[in-house]
Design an enzyme around this catalytic site. Structure first.
Site, PDB file in Angstrom:
ATOM      1  N   THR A  62       0.819  -1.328   0.032  1.00 24.71           N
ATOM      2  CA  THR A  62       0.138  -0.088  -0.011  1.00 24.71           C
ATOM      3  C   THR A  62       0.863   1.173   0.074  1.00 24.71           C
ATOM      4  O   THR A  62       1.955   1.391   0.780  1.00 24.71           O
ATOM      5  CB  THR A  62      -1.093   0.093   1.172  1.00 24.71           C
ATOM      6  OG1 THR A  62      -1.444   1.286   1.324  1.00 24.71           O
ATOM      7  CG2 THR A  62      -0.431  -0.068   2.593  1.00 24.71           C
ATOM      8  N   ASP A 122       0.095   3.875   1.048  1.00 25.44           N
ATOM      9  CA  ASP A 122      -0.552   4.636   2.143  1.00 25.44           C
ATOM     10  C   ASP A 122       0.619   4.128   3.237  1.00 25.44           C
ATOM     11  O   ASP A 122       0.616   5.019   4.396  1.00 25.44           O
ATOM     12  CB  ASP A 122      -1.819   4.183   2.724  1.00 25.44           C
ATOM     13  CG  ASP A 122      -2.647   5.107   1.994  1.00 25.44           C
ATOM     14  OD1 ASP A 122      -2.417   5.998   1.352  1.00 25.44           O
ATOM     15  OD2 ASP A 122      -4.037   4.351   1.859  1.00 25.44           O
ATOM     16  N   GLY A 155      -3.792  10.294   1.537  1.00 23.01           N
ATOM     17  CA  GLY A 155      -3.384   9.738   3.027  1.00 23.01           C
ATOM     18  C   GLY A 155      -4.556  10.079   4.061  1.00 23.01           C
ATOM     19  O   GLY A 155      -4.855  11.100   4.278  1.00 23.01           O
ATOM     20  N   ARG A 156      -5.651   9.345   3.976  1.00 21.42           N
ATOM     21  CA  ARG A 156      -6.946   9.533   4.726  1.00 21.42           C
ATOM     22  C   ARG A 156      -6.612   9.613   6.285  1.00 21.42           C
ATOM     23  O   ARG A 156      -7.015  10.199   7.037  1.00 21.42           O
ATOM     24  CB  ARG A 156      -8.015   8.494   4.430  1.00 21.42           C
ATOM     25  CG  ARG A 156      -8.362   8.688   3.114  1.00 21.42           C
ATOM     26  CD  ARG A 156      -9.262   9.854   2.814  1.00 21.42           C
ATOM     27  NE  ARG A 156     -10.731   9.901   3.171  1.00 21.42           N
ATOM     28  CZ  ARG A 156     -11.588  11.053   2.903  1.00 21.42           C
ATOM     29  NH1 ARG A 156     -10.881  12.094   2.377  1.00 21.42           N
ATOM     30  NH2 ARG A 156     -12.600  11.091   3.369  1.00 21.42           N
ATOM     31  N   GLU A 192      -4.605  14.811   2.865  1.00 22.82           N
ATOM     32  CA  GLU A 192      -6.093  14.887   2.443  1.00 22.82           C
ATOM     33  C   GLU A 192      -6.997  14.469   3.884  1.00 22.82           C
ATOM     34  O   GLU A 192      -8.135  14.968   3.800  1.00 22.82           O
ATOM     35  CB  GLU A 192      -6.502  14.106   1.398  1.00 22.82           C
ATOM     36  CG  GLU A 192      -6.361  12.529   1.819  1.00 22.82           C
ATOM     37  CD  GLU A 192      -6.784  11.596   0.354  1.00 22.82           C
ATOM     38  OE1 GLU A 192      -7.787  11.845  -0.233  1.00 22.82           O
ATOM     39  OE2 GLU A 192      -6.245  10.303   0.391  1.00 22.82           O
ATOM     40  N   LEU A 215      -1.731  10.435  -9.797  1.00 25.15           N
ATOM     41  CA  LEU A 215      -0.649  10.289 -10.305  1.00 25.15           C
ATOM     42  C   LEU A 215       0.396  10.002  -9.226  1.00 25.15           C
ATOM     43  O   LEU A 215       1.262   9.324  -9.495  1.00 25.15           O
ATOM     44  CB  LEU A 215      -0.249  11.732 -11.021  1.00 25.15           C
ATOM     45  CG  LEU A 215      -0.935  11.758 -12.380  1.00 25.15           C
ATOM     46  CD1 LEU A 215      -0.785  13.120 -12.922  1.00 25.15           C
ATOM     47  CD2 LEU A 215      -0.519  10.851 -13.591  1.00 25.15           C
ATOM     48  N   GLN A 216       0.212  10.277  -8.078  1.00 21.63           N
ATOM     49  CA  GLN A 216       1.033   9.896  -6.896  1.00 21.63           C
ATOM     50  C   GLN A 216       1.112   8.478  -6.654  1.00 21.63           C
ATOM     51  O   GLN A 216       1.898   7.859  -6.305  1.00 21.63           O
ATOM     52  CB  GLN A 216       0.811  10.702  -5.583  1.00 21.63           C
ATOM     53  CG  GLN A 216      -0.540  10.298  -5.023  1.00 21.63           C
ATOM     54  CD  GLN A 216      -0.916  11.399  -4.062  1.00 21.63           C
ATOM     55  OE1 GLN A 216      -0.285  11.728  -3.087  1.00 21.63           O
ATOM     56  NE2 GLN A 216      -2.096  12.281  -4.326  1.00 21.63           N
TER      57      GLN A 216
END
Lengths: 296, 296
Positions: free
Chosen positions: A26, A28, A73-74, A129, A183-184
């Site tokens: 992931t 993340d 990144g939630r 984010e 895109l990241q």
């Protein structure tokens, strides 16, 4: 990893010999129990490279500007933290970094920006984010419910647009927001050689561990040292790992909650090391495509 | 180029021997009198690469989605046109491309998207930020005046957000918009070797032409052939060039106004050819920095 755990237990219970191995993946980087996750290093490299370019772009103009870059990144701030890296190669940015691990205070944010402006004409901000207010709601949530589009619908904008609007309202200077968007996670022309090498390795180790009899485990990286960078590959029972998040340690974020500390640089720099050459055709990367076929 | 013209005339009128040479440079590629402008090939390469990556990212998911990519270009569609290039390396996208050279019809746009959806589950759209309605107003203008943020301010969103909102309203399916933003002009890690080589060359030719006595001219590329790609460097009086725009020829856009034709591919492909290696440190590009000093 929860599914991996359930399938493994089911197989054991039913006496069906099948080894179930979890291999982390992931961007993340928020899986518990492993030093880092394959995918993260490449996404971090893209973010760091982009922030460096945005800094040099802004530097050309003599009129000052606030530039807010929204990073994925939630829940965890690992991706936004990687925005700090260009400082190690001559960029004097970003000036401020906000992660979801620390409660976000809009008023403090405005004070932070004003302080940067008192020192330099450009201010580059990286923000996750997922930053949340003290009460646990997403920072952009109120903003979103207030914004209405031409059809009278709630306008679902991100935290970048929210902070852009906030700066325009409270400071009134030139401001822009940039959302790095998908895109990241998909810019495969900018992969980290370390990440790609490790991804292959942890996958092959998963097979090896399965052949040795392991099941219901997740493969993990254990950091041996930063300098030289060394990791050990091992495995941990999925039951200890599933449904737990690995957040950025509070000690790796500065006291004011608007930057990362040296520990983050030491952790991150080895992960983005090295470039990966890719095949090109007509001046563009050639992608390897798997055809999806239904197996009868 | 207008300034170049004025300075040159002023110098001549005052008998001050100073040659004034215009050297084109704009990613927008809209300067009249030259086949193309330095900077454009590299921006086009970034856009083409990104669209290819966005296509492969979307392809992974089984749920269909409309993805709208907003590309720079207020008046000319050169940048958005470069979104078409990934089709030459295996991508089946973008499905629709809208340039400012053709009046934009929101209802036709929705019909176009529905037609693509009847054939494939994902639809990728590239759109110039500058597309205008039949009456000459920017397509997103009405949308913008309708949208109000939490502070009661007009929300200045781009055409990507507008089309995203339109699709959600009229079709109701999953939709996302991506603004390539400033990275399309500053992503120096992805330069076109052809562009960089030509930029150096046209600059050095400008010096040579000045030494030969030219003044009040703009250096231009003249395309000799596409295959093999050959250009000739010459110059034209700035007075013939200044204040004129070079738009995408109507014949290079399909009849329906939602795609480009083969001529565009032949024109564009040579301009993005070749990769430029760059120095790295800590896994990131190292930028060359000019210190700005005031000369007393």
């Amino acid at each position: 990893m929860d599914t991996c755990n359930k399938i493994s237990k089911f197989m054991l219970r039913n006496g069906y010999e099948c080894r179930v191995m979890g291999v982390p993946k992931t961007i993340d980087n928020d899986l518990f129990g492993t030093d880092h996750c394959p995918g993260y290093g490449s996404a971090a490299k893209y973010i760091a490279t982009s922030i460096g370019e945005i800094y040099h772009d802004a530097r050309v103009y003599d009129t000052g500007m606030i530039c807010i870059v929204e990073v994925m990144g939630r829940h965890a701030g690992w991706l936004a933290a990687s925005a700090a890296l260009p400082r190690t190669v001559g960029a004097r940015a970003p000036h401020l970094i906000y992660l979801p691990e620390v409660a976000f205070d809009p008023e403090q944010f405005i004070r932070d920006v004003k302080e940067v402006q008192s020192l330099t004409r450009n201010c580059i901000v990286a923000v996750s984010e997922g930053v949340r207010l003290e009460d646990g709601t997403f920072a952009a949530e109120n903003f979103q419910s207030g914004a209405v589009d031409a059809f009278g619908h709630r306008y679902l904008s991100g935290v970048g647009k929210y902070l852009e609007s906030l700066v325009r309202e409270k400071i009134g200077c030139k401001v822009r927001s940039i959302e790095l968007n998908v895109l990241q996670r998909c810019s495969s022309h900018l992969m980290s050689a370390t990440d790609v090498r490790e991804a292959r390795k942890i996958g092959s180790y998963a097979i090896r561990f399965a052949l040795q009899g392991h099941t219901g485990v997740m493969m993990v990286f254990e950091r041996v040292s930063n300098l030289p960078y060394m990791v050990r590959i091992g495995c941990k029972p999925v039951s200890e790992i599933a449904n737990r998040e690995q957040l950025v340690p509070r000690a790796w974020i500065n006291k004011q909650g608007n930057d990362v500390t040296d520990e983050m640089f030491e952790y991150l720099l080895p992960l983005i090391e090295g470039e990966v050459p890719y095949p090109t055709q007509n001046g563009m990367p050639v992608h390897f495509v798997l055809n999806k076929s239904i197996v009868e």
